[in-house]
Structure formats: C-alpha cells, structure tokens
Design an enzyme around this catalytic site. Structure first.
Site, PDB file in Angstrom:
ATOM      1  N   ARG A  65       3.261  41.139  45.972  1.00 47.80           N
ATOM      2  CA  ARG A  65       2.076  41.771  46.562  1.00 47.80           C
ATOM      3  C   ARG A  65       2.333  43.253  46.862  1.00 47.80           C
ATOM      4  O   ARG A  65       1.489  44.106  46.625  1.00 47.80           O
ATOM      5  CB  ARG A  65       1.744  41.010  47.857  1.00 47.80           C
ATOM      6  CG  ARG A  65       0.380  41.248  48.401  1.00 47.80           C
ATOM      7  CD  ARG A  65       0.149  40.348  49.596  1.00 47.80           C
ATOM      8  NE  ARG A  65      -0.426  39.062  49.224  1.00 47.80           N
ATOM      9  CZ  ARG A  65      -1.727  38.836  49.062  1.00 47.80           C
ATOM     10  NH1 ARG A  65      -2.587  39.795  49.243  1.00 47.80           N
ATOM     11  NH2 ARG A  65      -2.172  37.644  48.734  1.00 47.80           N
ATOM     12  N   HIS A 109     -17.440  43.712  56.171  1.00 47.87           N
ATOM     13  CA  HIS A 109     -17.297  42.258  56.268  1.00 47.87           C
ATOM     14  C   HIS A 109     -18.646  41.652  56.678  1.00 47.87           C
ATOM     15  O   HIS A 109     -19.303  42.174  57.586  1.00 47.87           O
ATOM     16  CB  HIS A 109     -16.221  41.904  57.300  1.00 47.87           C
ATOM     17  CG  HIS A 109     -15.999  40.431  57.418  1.00 47.87           C
ATOM     18  ND1 HIS A 109     -15.296  39.718  56.465  1.00 47.87           N
ATOM     19  CD2 HIS A 109     -16.422  39.533  58.331  1.00 47.87           C
ATOM     20  CE1 HIS A 109     -15.292  38.442  56.804  1.00 47.87           C
ATOM     21  NE2 HIS A 109     -15.964  38.297  57.942  1.00 47.87           N
TER      22      HIS A 109
HETATM   23  C1  GAR Z   1     -20.200  41.703  50.730  1.00 54.00           C
HETATM   24  O1  GAR Z   1     -21.042  40.798  51.418  1.00 54.00           O
HETATM   25  C2  GAR Z   1     -18.997  42.055  51.585  1.00 54.00           C
HETATM   26  O2  GAR Z   1     -19.304  42.153  52.944  1.00 54.00           O
HETATM   27  C3  GAR Z   1     -18.109  40.870  51.293  1.00 54.00           C
HETATM   28  O3  GAR Z   1     -18.235  40.657  49.918  1.00 54.00           O
HETATM   29  C4  GAR Z   1     -19.552  41.025  49.525  1.00 54.00           C
HETATM   30  C5  GAR Z   1     -19.461  41.958  48.332  1.00 54.00           C
HETATM   31  O4  GAR Z   1     -20.728  42.178  47.795  1.00 54.00           O
HETATM   32  N1  GAR Z   1     -16.759  41.116  51.664  1.00 54.00           N
HETATM   33  C6  GAR Z   1     -15.974  40.185  52.180  1.00 54.00           C
HETATM   34  O5  GAR Z   1     -16.324  39.033  52.368  1.00 54.00           O
HETATM   35  C7  GAR Z   1     -14.571  40.664  52.529  1.00 54.00           C
HETATM   36  N2  GAR Z   1     -13.897  39.682  53.334  1.00 54.00           N
HETATM   37  P1  GAR Z   1     -20.974  43.328  46.743  1.00 54.00           P
HETATM   38  O6  GAR Z   1     -19.872  43.194  45.669  1.00 54.00           O
HETATM   39  O7  GAR Z   1     -22.314  43.031  46.183  1.00 54.00           O
HETATM   40  O8  GAR Z   1     -20.887  44.644  47.444  1.00 54.00           O
END
Ligand code: GAR
Length: 213
Positions: A65, A109
C-alpha cells in the site's frame, strides 16, 4: 491553487467541480489533473472531455500500500498539485501519501460524520433508521473518515426512501458543498486548530437545511 482530483468511479462530484471551474466560480482554485486507480473510471472521461490531463495508477501493480501511495504522491507533486481532492476515491491513504500533502487532502463522504464512516454510508443510515443524514467534507488523516471536519450539509431521510433515492438526494448536496470548500481553501479562508476547522465568513447554519457553509 492547483487542484488534483482523485476518483475511482462515476465522477459526478468531479463534474460539479469542472462545471464551477468553467463558470469561473471555483477560482482561485484551478483543476490541474485528475487521477484514478481504476482505468475504467468514468471520471477520467469527464476530465478528458474538459481538457484536463489525466493519469491512471493501478494499486494492483504495487506489492505494498505504501509503495502505491508514494508513487501517487510523486505523480501529483510532479504536476504541481497543491491541494488533493478525493471525489469518490475508494482507497484509504497511508502516511506515505499524507506526509507529502499535510492538511492538503480533502475527502467528501456521504454521511454526517462521525456517523456512518467507511463504505455504504447511505445503507448504514437507512439500516440505522436515522431521520437526518447528509454529507461531510473533511481533511484526511490516517483513519477512515476521521479527519477534521470542514463543512457539512444535513439531508432528510424520507419514509419510502431506498438506497438509490438517498444516494441521489445526498449527491445533490455534495455537488454544492465540495466546490464551496475547495474555493474557500484556495482563497485561504480555512484554518485548522487541532480538530477545529474555521472557515472565514461562514456563520452558523443560516437556513432550514442546516448547512455549515
Ligand atoms: C460520493 O457519494 C462520495 O461521497 C462517495 O462516493 C460517491 C462518489 O460519487 N465517497 C465515499 O463513499 C468515500 N468513502 P461520484 O463518483 O459520482 O462523485
């Protein structure tokens, strides 16, 4: 301020940043590069369509990582990136990455942290039965969604919501909150004291939707 966006998926938050950048409402932030750890991430196509340089760095090609994180940081540094925005980037970053960008990595988030960190935040909220959830933009530290909170917006859960309904309602607020935070950081309006983050000019929530920015 030069912004590097990292994404793993569809990139609707990236699109929102692009739309603001094109309108001139992201300034003084400018989108410099978009990176993905997944070659098929649609976010890459959105960036290319907007004329933003892209790169793919697959975590699968690294044994550890930390090695991936060091290579990722080097790639962003080489392109002059000053602020890293995680917009649906589904990798936890180690100190190997964060040391290269102290207090200069933000994540969005889809929940009101510290509730429902990690993956499937919308399902966690539905399963728990909360009446309000939302979205959070925070500085990234070495934990999972534990860094100092910059701004939040509350979103109601409606009685007949399924996961998709809630995902979309939260996303609509994410698309507003993330560009606002990026603009504020680039303008030098955001200061951090321990866990307390102050955004100059942002008062207490001013409307019924409980926005902190
Ligand atoms: C969003 O809802 C973001 O908040 C979430 O992934 C989605 C991405 O959407 N992130 C997480 O859950 C991080 N833990 P997008 O690719 O359409 O912007």
């Amino acid at each position: 301020m030069k912004i590097g966006v990292l994404a793993s998926g569809g990139g609707t938050n990236l699109q929102s940043l692009i739309d603001h950048w094109r309108k001139g409402t992201l300034a003084p932030a400018e989108l410099t590069v978009v990176g993905a750890n997944v070659a098929t991430a649609f976010a890459l196509e959105r960036a290319a369509a907007a004329g933003i340089p892209t790169f793919v760095l697959s975590h699968k090609t690294f044994a550890a990582r930390e090695e991936f994180d060091r290579a990722l940081a080097a790639e962003l540094r080489a392109r002059g990136v000053e602020l890293v925005v995680l917009a649906g980037f589904m990798r936890v970053l180690t100190p190997a990455f964060l040391a290269a960008f102290p207090h200069r990595v933000v994540n969005i988030h889809p929940a009101l942290l510290p509730s429902f960190p990690g993956t499937h935040a919308q399902k966690q909220a539905l399963d728990y039965g909360v009446k309000l959830t939302g979205c959070t933009v925070h500085f990234v530290d070495t934990g999972t969604d534990t860094g100092p909170i910059i701004a939040q917006t509350a979103v109601p859960l409606l009685p007949d919501d399924d996961e998709e309904d809630l995902r979309e309602r939260i996303l609509a607020e994410e698309h507003r909150l993330l560009p606002a935070v990026v603009r504020a950081i680039a303008a030098g309006k955001v200061t951090v004291e321990g866990r307390r983050v102050r955004v100059a000019g942002a008062d207490a929530p001013a409307d019924a939707r409980l926005r902190s920015l």
